[in-house]
Design a protein around this motif. Structure first.
Motif, mmCIF file in Angstrom:
data_model
loop_
_atom_site.group_PDB
_atom_site.id
_atom_site.type_symbol
_atom_site.label_atom_id
_atom_site.label_comp_id
_atom_site.label_asym_id
_atom_site.label_seq_id
_atom_site.Cartn_x
_atom_site.Cartn_y
_atom_site.Cartn_z
ATOM 1 N N GLN A 161 -0.972 -6.239 -2.221
ATOM 2 C CA GLN A 161 -2.104 -5.895 -1.375
ATOM 3 C C GLN A 161 -3.359 -6.530 -1.969
ATOM 4 O O GLN A 161 -3.572 -6.517 -3.177
ATOM 5 C CB GLN A 161 -2.253 -4.384 -1.298
ATOM 6 N N GLN A 175 -5.933 4.377 -4.893
ATOM 7 C CA GLN A 175 -4.651 4.605 -5.538
ATOM 8 C C GLN A 175 -4.828 4.529 -7.054
ATOM 9 O O GLN A 175 -5.700 3.808 -7.552
ATOM 10 C CB GLN A 175 -3.601 3.564 -5.107
ATOM 11 N N VAL A 177 -1.318 7.091 -1.031
ATOM 12 C CA VAL A 177 -2.727 6.707 -0.896
ATOM 13 C C VAL A 177 -3.565 7.976 -0.866
ATOM 14 O O VAL A 177 -3.228 8.942 -0.163
ATOM 15 C CB VAL A 177 -2.961 5.885 0.384
ATOM 16 N N THR A 232 0.818 -1.199 0.000
ATOM 17 C CA THR A 232 0.000 0.000 0.000
ATOM 18 C C THR A 232 0.858 1.257 0.000
ATOM 19 O O THR A 232 0.524 2.244 -0.660
ATOM 20 C CB THR A 232 -0.919 0.006 1.233
ATOM 21 N N SER A 267 -10.341 4.984 0.458
ATOM 22 C CA SER A 267 -8.908 4.764 0.275
ATOM 23 C C SER A 267 -8.685 4.298 -1.165
ATOM 24 O O SER A 267 -9.219 3.262 -1.571
ATOM 25 C CB SER A 267 -8.398 3.717 1.268
ATOM 26 N N LEU A 300 -9.245 0.438 -2.495
ATOM 27 C CA LEU A 300 -8.288 -0.419 -1.801
ATOM 28 C C LEU A 300 -8.922 -1.272 -0.711
ATOM 29 O O LEU A 300 -10.091 -1.111 -0.349
ATOM 30 C CB LEU A 300 -7.168 0.432 -1.208
#
Length: 493
Positions: free
Chosen positions: A79, A44, A34, A10, A42, A98
Protein backbone atom coordinates in the motif's frame (compact mmCIF):
# COMPACT_ATOMS: atom_id res chain seq x y z
CA UNK A 1 15.53 -21.77 -6.81
CA UNK A 2 12.36 -20.10 -5.56
CA UNK A 3 11.23 -16.51 -5.17
CA UNK A 4 8.95 -14.91 -2.59
CA UNK A 5 6.56 -12.03 -3.22
CA UNK A 6 5.22 -10.16 -0.18
CA UNK A 7 2.29 -7.82 -0.83
CA UNK A 8 1.44 -5.62 2.16
CA UNK A 9 -2.14 -4.52 1.56
CA UNK A 10 -4.50 -2.56 3.77
CA UNK A 11 -6.64 -5.52 4.84
CA UNK A 12 -4.10 -8.35 4.58
CA UNK A 13 -0.53 -9.37 3.88
CA UNK A 14 -0.46 -11.76 0.92
CA UNK A 15 2.50 -13.99 0.07
CA UNK A 16 3.24 -16.11 -3.00
CA UNK A 17 6.16 -18.47 -3.53
CA UNK A 18 7.14 -19.07 -7.14
CA UNK A 19 9.56 -21.32 -8.94
CA UNK A 20 12.32 -20.07 -11.23
CA UNK A 21 9.80 -19.74 -14.10
CA UNK A 22 7.40 -17.60 -12.01
CA UNK A 23 4.86 -20.40 -11.57
CA UNK A 24 3.08 -20.15 -8.22
CA UNK A 25 4.09 -22.97 -5.87
CA UNK A 26 2.16 -21.84 -2.79
CA UNK A 27 0.36 -18.79 -1.43
CA UNK A 28 -1.08 -17.62 1.85
CA UNK A 29 -2.26 -14.48 3.61
CA UNK A 30 -2.75 -12.97 7.05
CA UNK A 31 -5.42 -10.42 7.95
CA UNK A 32 -4.77 -6.87 9.13
CA UNK A 33 -6.93 -4.40 11.05
CA UNK A 34 -7.39 -0.72 10.21
CA UNK A 35 -8.03 1.73 13.04
CA UNK A 36 -10.18 4.85 12.58
CA UNK A 37 -9.66 6.86 15.78
CA UNK A 38 -11.46 9.91 14.33
CA UNK A 39 -13.67 10.53 11.29
CA UNK A 40 -11.60 10.48 8.08
CA UNK A 41 -8.56 9.09 9.93
CA UNK A 42 -7.05 5.73 8.95
CA UNK A 43 -4.11 4.17 10.78
CA UNK A 44 -2.30 0.86 11.32
CA UNK A 45 0.41 -0.31 13.70
CA UNK A 46 3.57 -1.10 11.70
CA UNK A 47 4.44 -3.93 14.08
CA UNK A 48 1.20 -5.63 13.03
CA UNK A 49 2.52 -5.70 9.43
CA UNK A 50 5.65 -7.53 10.56
CA UNK A 51 3.75 -9.91 12.83
CA UNK A 52 1.35 -10.79 10.01
CA UNK A 53 4.27 -11.31 7.62
CA UNK A 54 5.96 -13.69 10.07
CA UNK A 55 2.71 -15.62 10.51
CA UNK A 56 2.26 -15.90 6.74
CA UNK A 57 5.86 -17.04 6.24
CA UNK A 58 5.36 -19.74 8.88
CA UNK A 59 2.28 -20.95 7.00
CA UNK A 60 4.13 -20.86 3.67
CA UNK A 61 7.03 -22.88 5.08
CA UNK A 62 4.54 -25.51 6.22
CA UNK A 63 2.91 -25.62 2.76
CA UNK A 64 6.13 -25.88 0.74
CA UNK A 65 9.11 -26.58 3.01
CA UNK A 66 11.57 -27.71 0.33
CA UNK A 67 10.73 -24.88 -2.05
CA UNK A 68 11.04 -22.33 0.75
CA UNK A 69 14.44 -23.72 1.69
CA UNK A 70 15.56 -22.97 -1.88
CA UNK A 71 14.52 -19.28 -1.61
CA UNK A 72 16.96 -16.94 -3.39
CA UNK A 73 15.05 -13.70 -3.93
CA UNK A 74 12.35 -11.65 -2.21
CA UNK A 75 10.32 -8.81 -3.70
CA UNK A 76 8.09 -6.41 -1.78
CA UNK A 77 4.86 -4.74 -2.78
CA UNK A 78 2.73 -2.52 -0.61
CA UNK A 79 0.00 0.00 0.00
CA UNK A 80 1.37 3.40 -0.96
CA UNK A 81 1.69 6.78 0.80
CA UNK A 82 1.61 5.58 4.43
CA UNK A 83 3.76 7.66 6.80
CA UNK A 84 5.76 5.20 8.93
CA UNK A 85 7.93 7.08 11.41
CA UNK A 86 11.01 5.85 13.28
CA UNK A 87 13.23 7.55 15.84
CA UNK A 88 17.03 7.28 15.85
CA UNK A 89 16.86 4.02 17.80
CA UNK A 90 14.51 2.40 15.28
CA UNK A 91 11.44 2.71 17.48
CA UNK A 92 8.08 3.31 15.79
CA UNK A 93 6.86 6.72 16.96
CA UNK A 94 3.13 6.36 16.27
CA UNK A 95 0.70 4.32 14.16
CA UNK A 96 1.27 4.74 10.44
CA UNK A 97 -1.06 7.25 8.76
CA UNK A 98 -2.46 5.45 5.72
CA UNK A 99 -3.22 6.25 2.09
CA UNK A 100 -6.96 6.73 2.71
CA UNK A 101 -6.51 9.13 5.63
CA UNK A 102 -8.00 12.54 4.81
CA UNK A 103 -6.88 14.65 7.78
CA UNK A 104 -4.20 16.65 5.91
CA UNK A 105 -6.43 18.41 3.35
CA UNK A 106 -5.54 21.91 4.62
CA UNK A 107 -1.85 21.04 4.54
CA UNK A 108 -2.11 20.25 0.82
CA UNK A 109 -2.93 23.89 0.13
CA UNK A 110 -0.12 24.96 2.44
CA UNK A 111 2.42 22.70 0.74
CA UNK A 112 1.63 24.01 -2.73
CA UNK A 113 1.92 27.57 -1.39
CA UNK A 114 5.32 26.79 0.12
CA UNK A 115 6.56 25.37 -3.20
CA UNK A 116 4.65 27.13 -6.00
CA UNK A 117 6.15 24.85 -8.66
CA UNK A 118 5.48 21.68 -6.66
CA UNK A 119 3.34 20.25 -9.46
CA UNK A 120 6.14 20.75 -11.96
CA UNK A 121 8.57 18.91 -9.66
CA UNK A 122 6.34 16.03 -8.57
CA UNK A 123 3.95 15.81 -11.54
CA UNK A 124 1.03 15.60 -9.11
CA UNK A 125 -1.26 17.83 -7.12
CA UNK A 126 -0.93 17.61 -3.35
CA UNK A 127 -3.61 15.27 -2.02
CA UNK A 128 -4.35 14.36 1.61
CA UNK A 129 -3.52 10.70 1.05
CA UNK A 130 0.05 11.47 -0.05
CA UNK A 131 2.86 11.34 2.50
CA UNK A 132 4.30 14.86 2.55
CA UNK A 133 1.10 16.66 3.69
CA UNK A 134 0.87 14.20 6.59
CA UNK A 135 4.24 15.45 7.86
CA UNK A 136 3.04 19.06 7.80
CA UNK A 137 0.01 17.94 9.81
CA UNK A 138 2.23 16.21 12.35
CA UNK A 139 4.43 19.28 12.72
CA UNK A 140 1.36 21.22 13.89
CA UNK A 141 -0.64 18.71 15.90
CA UNK A 142 1.94 16.20 17.17
CA UNK A 143 5.11 18.32 17.44
CA UNK A 144 6.88 15.98 19.89
CA UNK A 145 6.48 13.09 17.46
CA UNK A 146 7.58 15.27 14.57
CA UNK A 147 10.76 16.42 16.36
CA UNK A 148 11.72 12.82 17.14
CA UNK A 149 11.56 11.63 13.51
CA UNK A 150 14.79 10.14 12.20
CA UNK A 151 13.41 8.13 9.23
CA UNK A 152 10.19 8.26 7.23
CA UNK A 153 9.43 4.95 5.55
CA UNK A 154 6.65 3.72 3.32
CA UNK A 155 4.83 0.59 4.54
CA UNK A 156 6.59 -2.00 2.36
CA UNK A 157 9.94 -0.33 3.06
CA UNK A 158 9.35 -0.86 6.78
CA UNK A 159 9.14 -4.58 5.99
CA UNK A 160 12.27 -4.24 3.87
CA UNK A 161 14.10 -2.73 6.85
CA UNK A 162 12.96 -5.59 9.08
CA UNK A 163 14.17 -8.10 6.49
CA UNK A 164 17.52 -6.51 5.63
CA UNK A 165 18.36 -3.93 8.30
CA UNK A 166 18.68 -1.27 5.58
CA UNK A 167 16.57 1.79 4.81
CA UNK A 168 15.74 1.53 1.10
CA UNK A 169 12.86 2.57 -1.14
CA UNK A 170 12.27 2.53 -4.89
CA UNK A 171 10.90 4.86 -7.52
CA UNK A 172 7.26 3.79 -7.93
CA UNK A 173 6.41 4.02 -4.22
CA UNK A 174 8.59 7.09 -3.60
CA UNK A 175 6.75 8.92 -6.39
CA UNK A 176 3.62 8.86 -4.21
CA UNK A 177 5.20 10.80 -1.36
CA UNK A 178 5.38 14.24 -3.09
CA UNK A 179 9.07 14.32 -2.14
CA UNK A 180 10.29 12.81 -5.41
CA UNK A 181 11.29 14.68 -8.55
CA UNK A 182 9.47 12.14 -10.71
CA UNK A 183 11.07 13.03 -14.05
CA UNK A 184 14.58 12.89 -12.51
CA UNK A 185 13.82 9.83 -10.31
CA UNK A 186 15.49 11.38 -7.26
CA UNK A 187 14.49 13.04 -4.00
CA UNK A 188 13.73 16.76 -4.31
CA UNK A 189 15.53 18.86 -1.70
CA UNK A 190 12.94 21.63 -2.15
CA UNK A 191 9.97 19.37 -1.49
CA UNK A 192 11.71 17.79 1.50
CA UNK A 193 12.65 21.19 2.87
CA UNK A 194 9.05 22.39 2.67
CA UNK A 195 8.15 19.75 5.26
CA UNK A 196 11.22 20.37 7.42
CA UNK A 197 13.08 17.27 6.25
CA UNK A 198 16.19 16.47 4.23
CA UNK A 199 17.79 13.46 2.56
CA UNK A 200 18.99 12.08 5.88
CA UNK A 201 15.37 11.37 6.81
CA UNK A 202 14.77 9.41 3.62
CA UNK A 203 15.71 5.87 2.60
CA UNK A 204 18.15 5.53 -0.27
CA UNK A 205 16.57 4.91 -3.66
CA UNK A 206 16.98 1.97 -6.04
CA UNK A 207 15.00 0.73 -9.01
CA UNK A 208 12.34 -1.84 -8.17
CA UNK A 209 14.13 -4.66 -9.97
CA UNK A 210 17.50 -3.86 -8.36
CA UNK A 211 19.02 -5.34 -5.22
CA UNK A 212 18.04 -3.37 -2.11
CA UNK A 213 19.83 -5.62 0.39
CA UNK A 214 20.40 -9.15 1.64
CA UNK A 215 18.09 -11.09 3.93
CA UNK A 216 19.51 -10.89 7.46
CA UNK A 217 21.50 -13.99 8.40
CA UNK A 218 19.52 -14.61 11.57
CA UNK A 219 16.26 -14.74 9.60
CA UNK A 220 17.80 -16.96 6.93
CA UNK A 221 18.98 -19.42 9.58
CA UNK A 222 15.69 -19.30 11.48
CA UNK A 223 13.73 -20.05 8.30
CA UNK A 224 16.05 -22.86 7.24
CA UNK A 225 17.09 -21.27 3.95
CA UNK A 226 20.12 -22.92 2.42
CA UNK A 227 21.82 -19.97 0.73
CA UNK A 228 21.97 -16.16 0.54
CA UNK A 229 18.77 -14.31 -0.40
CA UNK A 230 18.59 -10.93 -2.17
CA UNK A 231 15.77 -8.51 -1.43
CA UNK A 232 14.66 -6.36 -4.38
CA UNK A 233 13.59 -2.74 -4.22
CA UNK A 234 10.04 -3.87 -5.00
CA UNK A 235 7.13 -1.64 -5.97
CA UNK A 236 4.06 0.20 -4.85
CA UNK A 237 1.03 -2.07 -5.01
CA UNK A 238 -0.21 -0.94 -8.40
CA UNK A 239 3.19 -0.99 -10.09
CA UNK A 240 3.72 -4.49 -8.68
CA UNK A 241 0.32 -5.55 -10.01
CA UNK A 242 1.40 -4.21 -13.40
CA UNK A 243 4.52 -6.38 -13.35
CA UNK A 244 2.44 -9.38 -12.28
CA UNK A 245 -0.07 -8.91 -15.09
CA UNK A 246 2.52 -7.98 -17.75
CA UNK A 247 1.75 -4.25 -17.99
CA UNK A 248 5.26 -2.96 -18.60
CA UNK A 249 5.24 -1.33 -22.07
CA UNK A 250 3.78 2.00 -23.11
CA UNK A 251 0.11 1.49 -23.96
CA UNK A 252 -0.33 -1.52 -21.65
CA UNK A 253 -2.96 -1.00 -18.96
CA UNK A 254 -5.04 -2.58 -16.24
CA UNK A 255 -8.25 -1.65 -14.43
CA UNK A 256 -8.36 -2.78 -10.81
CA UNK A 257 -11.46 -2.94 -8.63
CA UNK A 258 -10.12 -3.56 -5.17
CA UNK A 259 -11.06 -1.53 -2.09
CA UNK A 260 -10.03 1.42 -4.23
CA UNK A 261 -10.30 1.58 -8.01
CA UNK A 262 -7.34 2.16 -10.31
CA UNK A 263 -6.84 2.58 -14.03
CA UNK A 264 -3.10 2.12 -14.61
CA UNK A 265 -1.40 2.90 -17.94
CA UNK A 266 2.30 2.36 -18.61
CA UNK A 267 4.06 5.25 -20.39
CA UNK A 268 7.45 5.68 -22.00
CA UNK A 269 7.96 9.09 -20.39
CA UNK A 270 6.69 11.25 -17.56
CA UNK A 271 3.22 12.43 -18.69
CA UNK A 272 1.35 14.33 -15.95
CA UNK A 273 -2.18 15.74 -15.86
CA UNK A 274 -2.19 17.06 -12.33
CA UNK A 275 -5.13 19.41 -12.87
CA UNK A 276 -7.50 16.44 -13.16
CA UNK A 277 -5.96 14.42 -10.38
CA UNK A 278 -4.05 11.96 -12.57
CA UNK A 279 -1.15 10.34 -10.74
CA UNK A 280 1.97 10.47 -12.90
CA UNK A 281 4.48 8.20 -11.17
CA UNK A 282 7.63 6.25 -11.94
CA UNK A 283 7.15 2.62 -12.88
CA UNK A 284 9.15 0.11 -10.85
CA UNK A 285 11.30 -0.81 -13.87
CA UNK A 286 14.21 1.42 -15.00
CA UNK A 287 13.44 4.22 -17.44
CA UNK A 288 9.66 3.73 -17.36
CA UNK A 289 6.77 5.70 -15.93
CA UNK A 290 3.02 5.30 -15.61
CA UNK A 291 -0.22 7.20 -15.15
CA UNK A 292 -3.02 6.27 -12.78
CA UNK A 293 -6.53 7.46 -12.20
CA UNK A 294 -7.65 6.54 -8.70
CA UNK A 295 -11.00 6.39 -6.92
CA UNK A 296 -10.98 5.73 -3.19
CA UNK A 297 -14.08 3.52 -2.86
CA UNK A 298 -14.57 0.88 -5.54
CA UNK A 299 -15.32 -2.60 -4.18
CA UNK A 300 -15.38 -0.87 -0.79
CA UNK A 301 -18.63 0.78 -1.90
CA UNK A 302 -20.22 -2.62 -2.49
CA UNK A 303 -19.01 -3.85 0.90
CA UNK A 304 -20.51 -0.72 2.47
CA UNK A 305 -23.87 -1.53 0.87
CA UNK A 306 -23.57 -5.11 2.07
CA UNK A 307 -23.14 -3.84 5.61
CA UNK A 308 -26.06 -1.44 5.62
CA UNK A 309 -28.46 -3.90 3.93
CA UNK A 310 -27.21 -6.95 5.86
CA UNK A 311 -26.98 -8.86 2.57
CA UNK A 312 -23.89 -10.69 1.31
CA UNK A 313 -22.02 -9.09 -1.57
CA UNK A 314 -22.66 -12.13 -3.78
CA UNK A 315 -26.42 -11.81 -3.21
CA UNK A 316 -26.35 -8.10 -4.06
CA UNK A 317 -24.40 -8.72 -7.27
CA UNK A 318 -26.75 -11.54 -8.26
CA UNK A 319 -29.74 -9.24 -7.75
CA UNK A 320 -28.19 -6.51 -9.88
CA UNK A 321 -27.51 -9.00 -12.67
CA UNK A 322 -31.18 -10.02 -12.83
CA UNK A 323 -32.45 -6.50 -13.47
CA UNK A 324 -33.71 -5.80 -16.98
CA UNK A 325 -32.33 -2.89 -18.99
CA UNK A 326 -35.48 -0.93 -18.18
CA UNK A 327 -35.10 -1.57 -14.47
CA UNK A 328 -31.45 -0.52 -14.62
CA UNK A 329 -32.49 2.73 -16.30
CA UNK A 330 -34.79 3.46 -13.35
CA UNK A 331 -32.20 2.67 -10.66
CA UNK A 332 -30.83 5.50 -8.50
CA UNK A 333 -27.56 7.17 -9.38
CA UNK A 334 -24.67 6.59 -6.99
CA UNK A 335 -21.66 8.83 -6.42
CA UNK A 336 -19.05 6.50 -4.87
CA UNK A 337 -17.25 9.21 -2.92
CA UNK A 338 -17.53 7.58 0.50
CA UNK A 339 -13.94 8.57 1.36
CA UNK A 340 -13.68 11.69 -0.78
CA UNK A 341 -12.27 11.42 -4.30
CA UNK A 342 -9.02 11.75 -6.21
CA UNK A 343 -9.36 11.51 -10.00
CA UNK A 344 -10.65 13.68 -11.60
CA UNK A 345 -11.98 15.88 -8.79
CA UNK A 346 -9.26 15.84 -6.09
CA UNK A 347 -12.06 16.56 -3.62
CA UNK A 348 -11.53 15.36 -0.05
CA UNK A 349 -14.91 16.86 0.91
CA UNK A 350 -16.91 14.80 -1.63
CA UNK A 351 -19.44 12.40 -0.11
CA UNK A 352 -21.25 9.29 -1.23
CA UNK A 353 -24.70 9.97 -2.68
CA UNK A 354 -27.68 7.79 -3.66
CA UNK A 355 -29.86 10.03 -5.82
CA UNK A 356 -33.36 9.37 -7.09
CA UNK A 357 -34.66 6.93 -4.48
CA UNK A 358 -38.33 5.86 -4.57
CA UNK A 359 -40.37 3.31 -2.60
CA UNK A 360 -40.13 0.97 -5.60
CA UNK A 361 -36.38 0.57 -5.20
CA UNK A 362 -35.09 -2.64 -3.66
CA UNK A 363 -31.64 -3.89 -2.73
CA UNK A 364 -31.01 -5.07 -6.32
CA UNK A 365 -31.52 -1.52 -7.63
CA UNK A 366 -29.11 -0.18 -5.01
CA UNK A 367 -26.53 -2.82 -5.87
CA UNK A 368 -26.78 -1.96 -9.54
CA UNK A 369 -26.47 1.75 -8.74
CA UNK A 370 -23.31 1.15 -6.73
CA UNK A 371 -21.68 -1.02 -9.40
CA UNK A 372 -22.66 1.43 -12.12
CA UNK A 373 -21.42 4.41 -10.09
CA UNK A 374 -18.02 2.79 -9.67
CA UNK A 375 -17.91 2.11 -13.42
CA UNK A 376 -18.78 5.77 -14.08
CA UNK A 377 -16.01 6.92 -11.72
CA UNK A 378 -13.56 4.75 -13.67
CA UNK A 379 -14.87 6.29 -16.92
CA UNK A 380 -14.16 9.73 -15.46
CA UNK A 381 -10.63 8.52 -14.71
CA UNK A 382 -10.12 7.28 -18.26
CA UNK A 383 -11.27 10.65 -19.59
CA UNK A 384 -8.58 12.28 -17.45
CA UNK A 385 -5.94 9.92 -18.87
CA UNK A 386 -7.14 10.71 -22.38
CA UNK A 387 -6.73 14.41 -21.64
CA UNK A 388 -3.09 13.60 -20.79
CA UNK A 389 -2.62 11.95 -24.19
CA UNK A 390 -3.25 8.29 -23.31
CA UNK A 391 -5.58 6.19 -25.44
CA UNK A 392 -6.01 2.51 -24.64
CA UNK A 393 -6.96 -0.36 -26.92
CA UNK A 394 -7.82 -2.67 -23.99
CA UNK A 395 -6.95 -3.27 -20.34
CA UNK A 396 -6.49 -6.20 -17.99
CA UNK A 397 -9.26 -6.51 -15.38
CA UNK A 398 -7.95 -7.29 -11.89
CA UNK A 399 -8.82 -7.02 -8.21
CA UNK A 400 -11.65 -8.56 -6.24
CA UNK A 401 -14.25 -6.91 -8.47
CA UNK A 402 -12.86 -8.79 -11.47
CA UNK A 403 -14.63 -11.92 -10.22
CA UNK A 404 -17.88 -10.38 -11.53
CA UNK A 405 -18.30 -10.71 -15.30
CA UNK A 406 -21.33 -8.40 -15.02
CA UNK A 407 -19.18 -5.66 -13.49
CA UNK A 408 -16.55 -6.26 -16.15
CA UNK A 409 -19.02 -5.66 -18.97
CA UNK A 410 -20.42 -2.63 -17.13
CA UNK A 411 -16.95 -1.08 -16.85
CA UNK A 412 -16.03 -1.98 -20.43
CA UNK A 413 -19.22 -0.33 -21.69
CA UNK A 414 -18.77 2.81 -19.57
CA UNK A 415 -15.12 3.24 -20.66
CA UNK A 416 -15.64 2.07 -24.23
CA UNK A 417 -12.72 -0.38 -24.23
CA UNK A 418 -12.62 -4.18 -23.85
CA UNK A 419 -11.31 -5.68 -20.62
CA UNK A 420 -9.64 -9.07 -20.22
CA UNK A 421 -9.45 -11.28 -17.16
CA UNK A 422 -6.19 -13.17 -16.69
CA UNK A 423 -5.37 -16.32 -14.76
CA UNK A 424 -4.00 -15.58 -11.30
CA UNK A 425 -5.17 -11.96 -11.29
CA UNK A 426 -6.03 -12.25 -7.59
CA UNK A 427 -2.31 -12.56 -6.70
CA UNK A 428 -1.11 -9.95 -9.19
CA UNK A 429 0.81 -7.65 -6.81
CA UNK A 430 2.41 -10.52 -4.87
CA UNK A 431 3.32 -12.25 -8.14
CA UNK A 432 4.77 -9.00 -9.45
CA UNK A 433 6.84 -8.66 -6.27
CA UNK A 434 8.15 -12.21 -6.68
CA UNK A 435 9.09 -11.40 -10.29
CA UNK A 436 11.03 -8.34 -9.08
CA UNK A 437 12.85 -10.56 -6.58
CA UNK A 438 13.73 -12.86 -9.47
CA UNK A 439 14.99 -9.97 -11.62
CA UNK A 440 17.14 -8.67 -8.76
CA UNK A 441 18.67 -12.14 -8.29
CA UNK A 442 19.19 -13.12 -11.95
CA UNK A 443 19.55 -9.83 -13.85
CA UNK A 444 17.26 -11.15 -16.61
CA UNK A 445 15.55 -8.87 -19.11
CA UNK A 446 12.22 -7.72 -17.66
CA UNK A 447 10.35 -8.37 -20.92
CA UNK A 448 11.23 -12.06 -20.75
CA UNK A 449 10.01 -12.40 -17.15
CA UNK A 450 7.05 -10.01 -16.86
CA UNK A 451 4.78 -11.69 -19.39
CA UNK A 452 0.96 -11.60 -19.16
CA UNK A 453 -0.68 -14.69 -17.69
CA UNK A 454 -3.21 -16.62 -19.77
CA UNK A 455 -6.35 -14.67 -20.77
CA UNK A 456 -9.41 -16.45 -19.36
CA UNK A 457 -12.18 -14.18 -20.60
CA UNK A 458 -12.88 -10.96 -22.49
CA UNK A 459 -15.48 -8.39 -21.41
CA UNK A 460 -16.42 -6.21 -24.36
CA UNK A 461 -18.56 -3.04 -24.47
CA UNK A 462 -22.27 -3.87 -24.80
CA UNK A 463 -23.48 -1.86 -27.78
CA UNK A 464 -27.13 -2.36 -26.78
CA UNK A 465 -26.55 -0.61 -23.45
CA UNK A 466 -24.11 2.06 -24.62
CA UNK A 467 -26.65 4.85 -25.22
CA UNK A 468 -28.43 4.26 -21.90
CA UNK A 469 -25.17 4.27 -19.95
CA UNK A 470 -23.95 7.42 -21.67
CA UNK A 471 -27.17 9.23 -20.71
CA UNK A 472 -26.81 8.14 -17.11
CA UNK A 473 -23.09 9.01 -17.11
CA UNK A 474 -23.98 12.56 -18.19
CA UNK A 475 -26.49 12.77 -15.32
CA UNK A 476 -23.87 11.38 -12.93
CA UNK A 477 -21.40 14.09 -13.94
CA UNK A 478 -24.00 16.86 -13.61
CA UNK A 479 -24.92 15.57 -10.17
CA UNK A 480 -21.37 15.95 -8.87
CA UNK A 481 -21.06 19.46 -10.30
CA UNK A 482 -24.32 20.53 -8.68
CA UNK A 483 -23.28 19.16 -5.29
CA UNK A 484 -19.58 20.16 -5.18
CA UNK A 485 -20.21 23.36 -3.17
CA UNK A 486 -22.66 21.54 -0.90
CA UNK A 487 -20.03 18.90 -0.08
CA UNK A 488 -17.71 21.65 1.16
CA UNK A 489 -20.45 23.32 3.20
CA UNK A 490 -21.50 19.97 4.68
CA UNK A 491 -17.91 19.19 5.71
CA UNK A 492 -17.61 22.55 7.44
CA UNK A 493 -20.90 22.36 9.32
Amino acid sequence: MSYLGIDLGTSEVKLVLTDEDSNVIASTSARLRVDNPHPLWSEQAPQSWWNATLDAIAALRTQAPQAFQALRGIGLSGQMHGATLLDRNGNVLRPAILWNDMRAHAECVELEALVPDAVAITGNRAMPGFTAPKLLWLSKYEPAVYRAIDKVLLPKDFLGWKLTGEFVSEMSDAAGTLWLDVARRDWSERMLGATGLDRSHMPRLVEGSAVAGQLRDELRREWGISGPVVVAGGAGDNAASAVGIGVIRAGDAFLSLGSSGVLFAATAHHAPNAQQGVHAFCHCLPGQWHQMSVILSAAASLHWLSGVTARPVAELVSGAERLSAGQQAQAPLFLPYLNGERTPHNDAAAKGVLFGMTPAHESAHLAYAVMEGVAFAMADGYAALQAAGTTLESAAFVGGGSRSAFWGVLCATALGIPLRRHAGAEVGAALGAARLGRLARTGEDAASVCIPPEVLEWYRPDAARQAQLQRRLAQYRRLYRSLADEFIAFSQS
